[in-house]
Design a protein around this motif. Sequence first.
Motif, PDB file in Angstrom:
ATOM      1  N   GLN A 248     -11.682 -39.981 -77.637  1.00  0.00           N
ATOM      2  CA  GLN A 248     -10.408 -39.299 -77.453  1.00  0.00           C
ATOM      3  C   GLN A 248      -9.748 -39.722 -76.147  1.00  0.00           C
ATOM      4  O   GLN A 248      -8.542 -39.979 -76.108  1.00  0.00           O
ATOM      5  CB  GLN A 248     -10.614 -37.773 -77.455  1.00  0.00           C
ATOM      6  CG  GLN A 248      -9.315 -36.986 -77.348  1.00  0.00           C
ATOM      7  CD  GLN A 248      -8.341 -37.302 -78.464  1.00  0.00           C
ATOM      8  OE1 GLN A 248      -8.679 -37.184 -79.645  1.00  0.00           O
ATOM      9  NE2 GLN A 248      -7.126 -37.723 -78.109  1.00  0.00           N
ATOM     10  N   ALA A 249     -10.539 -39.801 -75.070  1.00  0.00           N
ATOM     11  CA  ALA A 249      -9.988 -40.248 -73.788  1.00  0.00           C
ATOM     12  C   ALA A 249      -9.477 -41.679 -73.889  1.00  0.00           C
ATOM     13  O   ALA A 249      -8.439 -42.036 -73.310  1.00  0.00           O
ATOM     14  CB  ALA A 249     -11.056 -40.134 -72.703  1.00  0.00           C
ATOM     15  N   LEU A 250     -10.191 -42.512 -74.637  1.00  0.00           N
ATOM     16  CA  LEU A 250      -9.772 -43.898 -74.821  1.00  0.00           C
ATOM     17  C   LEU A 250      -8.472 -43.969 -75.602  1.00  0.00           C
ATOM     18  O   LEU A 250      -7.561 -44.738 -75.271  1.00  0.00           O
ATOM     19  CB  LEU A 250     -10.878 -44.666 -75.535  1.00  0.00           C
ATOM     20  CG  LEU A 250     -10.732 -46.176 -75.617  1.00  0.00           C
ATOM     21  CD1 LEU A 250     -10.695 -46.799 -74.234  1.00  0.00           C
ATOM     22  CD2 LEU A 250     -11.891 -46.765 -76.429  1.00  0.00           C
ATOM     23  N   SER A 251      -8.365 -43.145 -76.649  1.00  0.00           N
ATOM     24  CA  SER A 251      -7.137 -43.114 -77.441  1.00  0.00           C
ATOM     25  C   SER A 251      -5.949 -42.677 -76.592  1.00  0.00           C
ATOM     26  O   SER A 251      -4.852 -43.242 -76.699  1.00  0.00           O
ATOM     27  CB  SER A 251      -7.314 -42.168 -78.631  1.00  0.00           C
ATOM     28  OG  SER A 251      -6.128 -42.059 -79.370  1.00  0.00           O
ATOM     29  N   ASP A 252      -6.148 -41.677 -75.736  1.00  0.00           N
ATOM     30  CA  ASP A 252      -5.074 -41.229 -74.842  1.00  0.00           C
ATOM     31  C   ASP A 252      -4.629 -42.363 -73.925  1.00  0.00           C
ATOM     32  O   ASP A 252      -3.424 -42.543 -73.678  1.00  0.00           O
ATOM     33  CB  ASP A 252      -5.549 -40.032 -74.017  1.00  0.00           C
ATOM     34  CG  ASP A 252      -5.818 -38.802 -74.875  1.00  0.00           C
ATOM     35  OD1 ASP A 252      -5.318 -38.748 -76.016  1.00  0.00           O
ATOM     36  OD2 ASP A 252      -6.538 -37.900 -74.395  1.00  0.00           O
ATOM     37  N   LYS A 253      -5.585 -43.113 -73.397  1.00  0.00           N
ATOM     38  CA  LYS A 253      -5.266 -44.221 -72.487  1.00  0.00           C
ATOM     39  C   LYS A 253      -4.535 -45.340 -73.202  1.00  0.00           C
ATOM     40  O   LYS A 253      -3.668 -46.008 -72.622  1.00  0.00           O
ATOM     41  CB  LYS A 253      -6.556 -44.769 -71.853  1.00  0.00           C
ATOM     42  CG  LYS A 253      -6.348 -45.939 -70.909  1.00  0.00           C
ATOM     43  CD  LYS A 253      -7.683 -46.403 -70.344  1.00  0.00           C
ATOM     44  CE  LYS A 253      -7.512 -47.630 -69.454  1.00  0.00           C
ATOM     45  NZ  LYS A 253      -6.739 -47.342 -68.227  1.00  0.00           N
ATOM     46  N   MET A 254      -4.854 -45.534 -74.496  1.00  0.00           N
ATOM     47  CA  MET A 254      -4.290 -46.646 -75.253  1.00  0.00           C
ATOM     48  C   MET A 254      -3.070 -46.236 -76.058  1.00  0.00           C
ATOM     49  O   MET A 254      -2.770 -46.807 -77.108  1.00  0.00           O
ATOM     50  CB  MET A 254      -5.363 -47.232 -76.175  1.00  0.00           C
ATOM     51  CG  MET A 254      -6.608 -47.716 -75.449  1.00  0.00           C
ATOM     52  SD  MET A 254      -6.294 -49.081 -74.305  1.00  0.00           S
ATOM     53  CE  MET A 254      -6.128 -50.425 -75.463  1.00  0.00           C
ATOM     54  N   GLY A 255      -2.348 -45.254 -75.588  1.00  0.00           N
ATOM     55  CA  GLY A 255      -1.091 -44.872 -76.215  1.00  0.00           C
ATOM     56  C   GLY A 255      -1.233 -44.147 -77.533  1.00  0.00           C
ATOM     57  O   GLY A 255      -0.317 -44.177 -78.360  1.00  0.00           O
ATOM     58  N   GLY A 256      -2.382 -43.494 -77.764  1.00  0.00           N
ATOM     59  CA  GLY A 256      -2.589 -42.740 -78.984  1.00  0.00           C
ATOM     60  C   GLY A 256      -3.269 -43.513 -80.092  1.00  0.00           C
ATOM     61  O   GLY A 256      -3.668 -42.921 -81.109  1.00  0.00           O
ATOM     62  N   ALA A 257      -3.425 -44.814 -79.935  1.00  0.00           N
ATOM     63  CA  ALA A 257      -4.085 -45.619 -80.971  1.00  0.00           C
ATOM     64  C   ALA A 257      -5.586 -45.383 -80.944  1.00  0.00           C
ATOM     65  O   ALA A 257      -6.195 -45.328 -79.876  1.00  0.00           O
ATOM     66  CB  ALA A 257      -3.788 -47.102 -80.758  1.00  0.00           C
ATOM     67  N   ARG A 258      -6.182 -45.250 -82.114  1.00  0.00           N
ATOM     68  CA  ARG A 258      -7.623 -45.073 -82.212  1.00  0.00           C
ATOM     69  C   ARG A 258      -8.300 -46.432 -82.338  1.00  0.00           C
ATOM     70  O   ARG A 258      -7.808 -47.324 -83.045  1.00  0.00           O
ATOM     71  CB  ARG A 258      -7.967 -44.226 -83.437  1.00  0.00           C
ATOM     72  CG  ARG A 258      -7.346 -42.851 -83.454  1.00  0.00           C
ATOM     73  CD  ARG A 258      -8.024 -41.901 -82.486  1.00  0.00           C
ATOM     74  NE  ARG A 258      -9.391 -41.604 -82.882  1.00  0.00           N
ATOM     75  CZ  ARG A 258     -10.164 -40.732 -82.221  1.00  0.00           C
ATOM     76  NH1 ARG A 258      -9.693 -40.113 -81.149  1.00  0.00           N
ATOM     77  NH2 ARG A 258     -11.390 -40.496 -82.621  1.00  0.00           N
TER      78      ARG A 258
END
Length: 299
Positions: free
Chosen positions: A177-187
């Motif tokens: 989830q933290a990674l997705s937030d950092k990457m502009g919402g992309a999973r």
Amino acid sequence: MKHIFWAVGAAMLALTVPAHAQQSIEWKQVTNLPKGLNQPPGLKLDILGIELGDSYAEVKAKLQKLADEYPAAPKPAGNTANDFMLRQLGQMSGASDAPPIEERETIIRYQTPGGQITAQFVGQIFLRRKLPSGNSKIDETIHVLLSAPSSGAQVYAVRRSLSFDNGNQVAIATFLQALSDKMGGARPQPIGPSGNTYRYQYDNGRLVAPNPPTQDGQCAVEVVGTEMRSFARSINASGACDVSLVVRFGFGISREHAASAEFYLSDQERAKANKETDYAFVEAYVRGLQSHSGAAPKL
């Protein structure tokens, strides 16, 4: 992405050694690719502020700042029996006498009829530190790969590795989830059947499905150890993996917890172009030597 290559006929090798050898050639910068190439507009891809395309000077300053955040405890420097015992106990508990930042050189060897001509540069930098976490610490290693000075001594890959004890293991879902937030919402896209490896893959700045969908998630360039001259041409052979971020977890106390986590950000197109520049520079340098002739002695 389409590729344009220099035709280089001579065989060369590159390997990594501790940074203490002397340079055999004089480096000159001939290219300097800008940051942000092949990345999505408006999205900053970095690991702890270290960006693809950072210069040697920039990344050294950033790593030093990170090292200063959690400096290692000073070790006993005396020569008494008690000092020696304290150092031994520290090593037994995992403490290291190595400096937090370590540089290693890459050597490019060019074979000539009369022997090898070598060129050295700082190709790897490591930062090792312990992050505080409650009553224990998290082991962290940051590993940076750089091209030679002829292509601007640029960062083309950054790996961050984290290791947790049983009391500090983080839920993998929290990481994602933290990674997705950092990457502009992309999973991130899962790779392989194990369920512990994920990848973001960009082609011309566009997020694409992982291709090839290899089991181990490899899309990134790995240049550690011995490297043949032809290796540069094999980087991103499909042209569909310009920039990637591979995330891999080691399962911990459950399959939902991470005992370790690795983040590997790499710019395949930058690595390819810079390595072509570096090898072409060394080849041109050697050809310059071969075209020169000193004055003959009196016969």
